[in-house]
Design a protein around this motif. Structure first.
Motif, PDB file in Angstrom:
ATOM      1  N   PRO A  39      16.515   2.429 -11.955  1.00  0.00           N
ATOM      2  CA  PRO A  39      15.307   1.099 -13.337  1.00  0.00           C
ATOM      3  C   PRO A  39      14.759   1.929 -13.952  1.00  0.00           C
ATOM      4  O   PRO A  39      14.462   3.178 -14.048  1.00  0.00           O
ATOM      5  N   ARG A  40      14.094   1.441 -14.640  1.00  0.00           N
ATOM      6  CA  ARG A  40      13.370   2.616 -16.388  1.00  0.00           C
ATOM      7  C   ARG A  40      11.912   2.516 -15.934  1.00  0.00           C
ATOM      8  O   ARG A  40      10.874   1.991 -14.841  1.00  0.00           O
ATOM      9  N   ASP A  41      12.160   3.875 -16.207  1.00  0.00           N
ATOM     10  CA  ASP A  41      10.475   4.474 -15.599  1.00  0.00           C
ATOM     11  C   ASP A  41       9.470   3.951 -16.425  1.00  0.00           C
ATOM     12  O   ASP A  41       9.569   3.797 -17.864  1.00  0.00           O
ATOM     13  N   ARG A  42       8.485   3.643 -15.829  1.00  0.00           N
ATOM     14  CA  ARG A  42       7.212   3.023 -16.586  1.00  0.00           C
ATOM     15  C   ARG A  42       6.134   4.660 -15.084  1.00  0.00           C
ATOM     16  O   ARG A  42       5.422   4.519 -14.469  1.00  0.00           O
ATOM     17  N   GLN A  43       5.229   4.749 -16.739  1.00  0.00           N
ATOM     18  CA  GLN A  43       4.000   5.731 -16.843  1.00  0.00           C
ATOM     19  C   GLN A  43       3.079   4.831 -16.296  1.00  0.00           C
ATOM     20  O   GLN A  43       3.143   3.529 -17.116  1.00  0.00           O
ATOM     21  N   LEU A  44       2.664   4.981 -14.956  1.00  0.00           N
ATOM     22  CA  LEU A  44       1.580   3.695 -14.468  1.00  0.00           C
ATOM     23  C   LEU A  44      -0.207   4.673 -15.359  1.00  0.00           C
ATOM     24  O   LEU A  44      -1.023   3.682 -15.923  1.00  0.00           O
ATOM     25  N   VAL A  45      -0.217   5.874 -14.523  1.00  0.00           N
ATOM     26  CA  VAL A  45      -1.211   6.592 -15.274  1.00  0.00           C
ATOM     27  C   VAL A  45      -0.915   8.167 -16.153  1.00  0.00           C
ATOM     28  O   VAL A  45      -0.399   7.974 -14.971  1.00  0.00           O
ATOM     29  N   PRO A  46      -2.078   8.648 -16.308  1.00  0.00           N
ATOM     30  CA  PRO A  46      -1.221  10.008 -16.924  1.00  0.00           C
ATOM     31  C   PRO A  46      -1.283  10.628 -15.611  1.00  0.00           C
ATOM     32  O   PRO A  46      -1.859  10.577 -14.250  1.00  0.00           O
ATOM     33  N   GLU A  47      -0.585  11.952 -15.870  1.00  0.00           N
ATOM     34  CA  GLU A  47      -0.238  13.143 -14.799  1.00  0.00           C
ATOM     35  C   GLU A  47      -1.149  13.458 -14.162  1.00  0.00           C
ATOM     36  O   GLU A  47      -1.713  13.420 -13.238  1.00  0.00           O
ATOM     37  N   TYR A  48      -2.120  13.880 -15.248  1.00  0.00           N
ATOM     38  CA  TYR A  48      -3.901  14.206 -14.559  1.00  0.00           C
ATOM     39  C   TYR A  48      -4.583  13.395 -13.912  1.00  0.00           C
ATOM     40  O   TYR A  48      -5.295  13.927 -14.117  1.00  0.00           O
ATOM     41  N   VAL A  49      -4.444  12.142 -14.011  1.00  0.00           N
ATOM     42  CA  VAL A  49      -4.833  11.210 -13.093  1.00  0.00           C
ATOM     43  C   VAL A  49      -4.513  11.127 -11.515  1.00  0.00           C
ATOM     44  O   VAL A  49      -4.918  11.066 -10.994  1.00  0.00           O
ATOM     45  N   THR A  50      -2.974  11.315 -11.304  1.00  0.00           N
ATOM     46  CA  THR A  50      -2.536  11.412 -10.123  1.00  0.00           C
ATOM     47  C   THR A  50      -3.015  12.457  -9.596  1.00  0.00           C
ATOM     48  O   THR A  50      -3.288  12.639  -8.305  1.00  0.00           O
ATOM     49  N   ALA A  51      -2.633  14.105 -10.686  1.00  0.00           N
ATOM     50  CA  ALA A  51      -3.056  15.287 -10.223  1.00  0.00           C
ATOM     51  C   ALA A  51      -4.582  15.054  -9.500  1.00  0.00           C
ATOM     52  O   ALA A  51      -4.695  15.650  -8.396  1.00  0.00           O
ATOM     53  N   GLY A  52      -6.072  14.494 -10.278  1.00  0.00           N
ATOM     54  CA  GLY A  52      -6.682  14.588  -9.423  1.00  0.00           C
ATOM     55  C   GLY A  52      -6.969  13.836  -8.112  1.00  0.00           C
ATOM     56  O   GLY A  52      -7.725  14.236  -6.994  1.00  0.00           O
TER      57      GLY A  52
ATOM     58  N   MET B  75       1.124  -1.050   0.192  1.00  0.00           N
ATOM     59  CA  MET B  75       0.031   0.230  -0.107  1.00  0.00           C
ATOM     60  C   MET B  75       0.856   1.311   0.142  1.00  0.00           C
ATOM     61  O   MET B  75       0.726   2.136  -0.799  1.00  0.00           O
ATOM     62  N   THR B  76       1.935   1.257   0.613  1.00  0.00           N
ATOM     63  CA  THR B  76       2.602   1.833   1.067  1.00  0.00           C
ATOM     64  C   THR B  76       3.637   2.670  -1.058  1.00  0.00           C
ATOM     65  O   THR B  76       4.240   3.738  -1.052  1.00  0.00           O
ATOM     66  N   ARG B  77       3.974   1.562  -1.333  1.00  0.00           N
ATOM     67  CA  ARG B  77       4.396   1.733  -2.691  1.00  0.00           C
ATOM     68  C   ARG B  77       2.946   2.336  -3.591  1.00  0.00           C
ATOM     69  O   ARG B  77       4.010   3.216  -4.559  1.00  0.00           O
ATOM     70  N   ALA B  78       2.034   1.931  -3.636  1.00  0.00           N
ATOM     71  CA  ALA B  78       0.274   2.401  -4.036  1.00  0.00           C
ATOM     72  C   ALA B  78       0.747   3.527  -3.984  1.00  0.00           C
ATOM     73  O   ALA B  78       0.974   4.887  -5.223  1.00  0.00           O
ATOM     74  N   PHE B  79       0.823   4.740  -2.795  1.00  0.00           N
ATOM     75  CA  PHE B  79       0.728   6.285  -3.072  1.00  0.00           C
ATOM     76  C   PHE B  79       2.141   6.365  -3.176  1.00  0.00           C
ATOM     77  O   PHE B  79       1.322   7.531  -2.786  1.00  0.00           O
ATOM     78  N   ALA B  80       3.577   6.564  -3.007  1.00  0.00           N
ATOM     79  CA  ALA B  80       4.312   6.344  -3.967  1.00  0.00           C
ATOM     80  C   ALA B  80       4.618   6.546  -4.861  1.00  0.00           C
ATOM     81  O   ALA B  80       5.032   7.777  -5.899  1.00  0.00           O
ATOM     82  N   SER B  81       3.539   6.026  -5.809  1.00  0.00           N
ATOM     83  CA  SER B  81       3.811   6.191  -7.170  1.00  0.00           C
ATOM     84  C   SER B  81       2.124   7.221  -7.337  1.00  0.00           C
ATOM     85  O   SER B  81       2.977   7.685  -8.520  1.00  0.00           O
ATOM     86  N   VAL B  82       1.552   7.039  -6.971  1.00  0.00           N
ATOM     87  CA  VAL B  82       1.185   8.567  -6.814  1.00  0.00           C
ATOM     88  C   VAL B  82       1.887  10.146  -6.697  1.00  0.00           C
ATOM     89  O   VAL B  82       1.924  10.963  -7.386  1.00  0.00           O
ATOM     90  N   SER B  83       2.190  10.111  -5.888  1.00  0.00           N
ATOM     91  CA  SER B  83       3.453  10.531  -5.515  1.00  0.00           C
ATOM     92  C   SER B  83       3.786  11.339  -6.490  1.00  0.00           C
ATOM     93  O   SER B  83       4.578  12.635  -5.643  1.00  0.00           O
ATOM     94  N   ALA B  84       4.640   9.925  -6.871  1.00  0.00           N
ATOM     95  CA  ALA B  84       5.461  10.740  -8.329  1.00  0.00           C
ATOM     96  C   ALA B  84       5.169  11.305  -9.594  1.00  0.00           C
ATOM     97  O   ALA B  84       5.594  10.924 -10.267  1.00  0.00           O
ATOM     98  N   GLY B  85       4.281  11.320  -9.364  1.00  0.00           N
ATOM     99  CA  GLY B  85       2.774  11.643 -10.591  1.00  0.00           C
ATOM    100  C   GLY B  85       2.688  10.275 -11.429  1.00  0.00           C
ATOM    101  O   GLY B  85       2.670  11.013 -12.389  1.00  0.00           O
ATOM    102  N   GLY B  86       2.418   9.468 -11.068  1.00  0.00           N
ATOM    103  CA  GLY B  86       2.060   8.106 -11.719  1.00  0.00           C
ATOM    104  C   GLY B  86       3.106   7.720 -12.196  1.00  0.00           C
ATOM    105  O   GLY B  86       2.570   5.992 -12.875  1.00  0.00           O
ATOM    106  N   MET B  87       4.273   7.594 -11.703  1.00  0.00           N
ATOM    107  CA  MET B  87       5.472   6.741 -12.306  1.00  0.00           C
ATOM    108  C   MET B  87       5.529   5.660 -11.560  1.00  0.00           C
ATOM    109  O   MET B  87       5.954   5.517 -10.266  1.00  0.00           O
TER     110      MET B  87
END
Length: 724
Positions: free
Chosen positions: A493-506, A457-469
């Motif tokens: 590691p290589r960057d992986r965009q999980l969701v668009p930035e506008y999704v994590t901004a919202g 769960m902490t990892r998931a929230f960290a990915s939101v903090s990273a703008g979806g990366m």
């Protein structure tokens, strides 16, 4: 003359017994000599014994290079006999083997005592009889079983050592190899571990403490019980005085005068090493050489995390914390309230229901599907396949917006959103963000009924903090040998965009609202914080996961037996522990405002005339002669629809020319309603169908009071998860 009498029968028997005993003794001595000779031949050379180690040493360092823990056998510098302080050899001889310089491997007095003990007491266990030579033989060649068989072999090997090596060599081997507790083998390792200096600098008092450890390393360890270590040292000093090694003035130890090495971390550090070090089996080639492992752990943050968990965890419950930096580096990890009491790692291994903190994935899916934080939704009773979720307060507020629904953790809205976007879509979103635990697709999953790990769960929230990366937690940065040879260094590691930035901004907008005005208000720390609470049914689990200034921290509290904890809610103790830790963790970082501006893609923007009707160059149309013109092939005669300003290089737009054929004829010819085509709706409908096939919401102008349309209930298993 009288006849001479021979010896009496008794004397003859005594003589026979004596001769037999002498014969047996000679045979025994011969047999013992042969055994000792064979043992001496089989014993490795002095230099081979000197090179042997009991196992691999792993020195773990924090992110700043400071030593935090040493695991496995710890070996200091090898000290030759003339380098060993005389006070150290005297202390060891005085307490362990006062007749060391006069016997040949075994002490007859102590051996006789051992035999008497074996005859009178237990025949299986014999204690307190070993000379220094016997202890060395046991440490080098035997196990620790205290039986007559092992004692006999120990005695033979001890005499073989005495036959093969000098007293000085035996003492040198012993003092460099004996175990002193805490992983320390040898006096130099013990001196560095307990007193932070080499053994060549040992004082009388320090030498007495080290010598006293041999009897029971764990009981008399100065890092575990200073007073017990000093009391044992007093015994050593008394024996040294009685045997003439020191003066009466030296035979005392002042507790305050013994400066012990300060421990860099608490026992909670072992939760981190238990998680990180097994990864060496994958990261490194097989090696038994001593190594140094450089980690991401921050000692100050680890202490703050331990203190936050200790101070806020309810009585009878356990607490865990994971803190990640922007790139996934673990800054602090606490797996429980006391490692010595329980080494089960609740931060990385415990599977618990996350409660409403799971709504992160529900709202991420909704935002990706086209929802925005200000969109209106309705908090109303809802039933999905017989499952009727209830809000924590038992009430419904009716129409509200997405931001408020998330901030106050309204269950009915989360259920409607999950039903609308699809429970499988929510599960896929969780997988995308690093949840590897099994995830159900039953309706109740939107409220956190699937068990997860805190680190996930902490990892998931960290990915939101990273703008979806994508963020991957890691704890080891590099590994080197004792000689400085680099064995492993982490690569980015290589960057992986999980969701668009506008999704994590919202999503960040929603998470920030939850802390500012919602259920996570106790997590405020005087700077922007975004996070979410989680509480499961009957107060069995409490969660808070959030981020600020690039640090993401997750906190879980509950009982190992999953029984209820009175008053436990995510917005109370877990949020308070989060705040207590984060105030320290971010104190040296700049205040960062969250980027919650939604730079929406074209398909989600407010429609204008051009978007509603389409660009004439994007679709087919009929020219003045009734010919079907392909997209992009239109001439410069202007738009047939009379829309101005579509082309910056177009001449003045003229009125739409009349149709070349009767509309009824065209309709019969092309099989569609011409007026709809000429208004541009055919292309718009084509776009709408494509978006619906892609899972995107329909692009229609917003109504004054839009409400979400709940999809028909799906046939799922019933269940209920928890509260905010």
């Amino acid at each position: 003359m009288g006849r001479r009498r021979g010896p009496s029968p008794l004397r003859r028997w005594i003589k026979r017994i004596a001769l037999g005993g002498i014969t047996l003794a000679l045979i025994a001595v011969l047999f013992l000599a042969v055994a000792i000779g064979f043992a001496a031949r089989s014993i490795p050379s002095y230099y081979q014994l000197k090179a042997q180690q009991a196992g691999q040493t792993i020195l773990v360092r924090a992110s700043d290079g400071s030593e935090i823990v040493e695991l496995g056998p710890s070996f200091g510098e090898w000290l030759d006999f003339d380098e060993i302080p005389e006070t150290m050899t005297n202390a060891m001889v005085a307490v362990e083997d006062k007749r060391f310089y006069s016997h040949y491997g075994i002490d007859p007095v102590r051996t006789t005592g051992a035999i008497v003990e074996g005859l009178v007491g237990s025949r299986e266990r014999v204690g307190g009889t070993s000379t220094i030579s016997q202890q060395l033989a046991r440490n080098l060649f035997l196990n620790t079983n205290r039986t007559f068989d092992r004692k006999a072999r120990e005695a033979v090997l001890a005499m073989a050592l005495e036959w093969k090596f000098s007293k000085e060599q035996i003492l040198e081997l012993y003092l460099n190899k004996v175990y002193f507790g805490g992983g320390a083998y040898g006096i130099d390792s013990a001196s560095r571990k307990f007193f932070s200096h080499p053994a060549t600098e040992l004082s009388v008092a320090e030498a007495a403490i080290i010598a006293g450890l041999v009897k029971a390393p764990s009981r008399y360890s100065p890092t575990a019980d200073v007073q017990a270590a000093v009391d044992r040292a007093q015994v050593v000093l008394r024996l040294m005085r009685e045997q003439g090694y020191i003066t009466p003035a030296q035979a005392s130890v002042d507790v305050d005068a013994v400066k012990l090495k300060q421990q860099a971390g608490q026992n909670s550090v072992r939760y981190f090493t238990d998680w990180a070090l097994p990864q060496l089996d994958i990261l490194l080639p097989e090696t038994f050489a001593p190594i140094e492992v450089w980690t991401t752990l921050d000692i100050g943050k680890q202490r703050a995390a331990t203190a936050a968990i200790d101070a806020n965890t309810p009585g009878g419950a356990q607490g865990a914390l994971v803190s990640l930096d922007r790139d996934g580096a673990i800054l602090a990890l606490v797996g429980g309230t006391d490692y010595v009491e329980s080494n089960f790692n609740r931060a990385t291994n415990a599977m618990r229901q996350p409660g409403s903190s799971w709504k992160l994935f529900v709202y991420l899916a909704a935002l990706e599907a086209g929802y925005r934080p200000e969109d209106l939704v309705v908090d109303t009773p809802v039933t999905i396949d017989g499952w009727s979720p209830r809000n924590a307060n038992g009430r419904n507020i009716g129409e509200t917006n997405l931001r408020t629904a998330f901030a106050y953790s309204i269950n009915t809205v989360a259920a409607q959103l999950g039903n609308e976007v699809g429970f499988g879509t929510v599960a896929s979103m969780a997988r995308r963000f690093g949840i590897s635990s099994p995830v159900s697709t039953f309706p109740s999953m939107v409220l956190g009924s699937s068990e997860v790990r805190l680190i996930e769960m902490t990892r998931a929230f960290a990915s939101v903090s990273a703008g979806g990366m994508g963020v991957e937690p890691y704890g080891i940065t590099k590994v080197v040998t004792a000689d400085g040879e680099l064995l492993y260094e982490r690569e980015r590691p290589r960057d992986r965009q999980l969701v668009p930035e506008y999704v994590t901004a919202g999503m960040t907008d929603l998470l920030q609202a939850a802390v500012q005005t919602g259920t996570g208000r106790a997590a405020q720390i005087g700077r922007p914080v975004a996070g979410k609470t989680g509480t499961t049914s009957s107060n069995k689990d409490g969660w808070f996961v959030g981020f600020s200034s690039g640090i993401t921290t997750g906190v879980w509290m509950g009982r190992d037996d999953a029984k209820a904890v009175p008053g436990l809610q995510g917005g109370r103790a877990p949020a308070q522990a989060f705040a207590a830790y984060m105030r320290y963790a971010v104190k040296d970082r700049a205040v960062e405002e969250f980027d919650t501006e939604l730079n929406l893609p074209e398909w989600q923007l407010e429609p204008d005339d051009e978007y509603m009707f389409g660009d004439p160059d994007d679709y087919y149309f009929i020219d003045e002669q009734g010919n079907l013109i392909e997209p992009g092939r239109r001439g410069g005669e202007g738009s047939p629809f009379g829309i101005e300003g579509e082309r910056p290089d177009a001449p003045d737009v003229v009125d739409e020319p009349p149709a070349a054929l009767d509309e009824d004829v065209l309709e019969r010819a092309i099989g569609s309603g011409l007026p709809e085509v000429r208004r541009g709706n055919a292309q718009q409908q084509q776009r709408q169908q494509q978006r619906q096939q892609q899972g995107q919401p329909r692009n229609v102008p917003p109504s004054p009071s839009p409400t979400p349309t709940v999809a028909p209930p799906l046939p799922r298993q019933q269940g209920n998860a928890g509260g905010p």
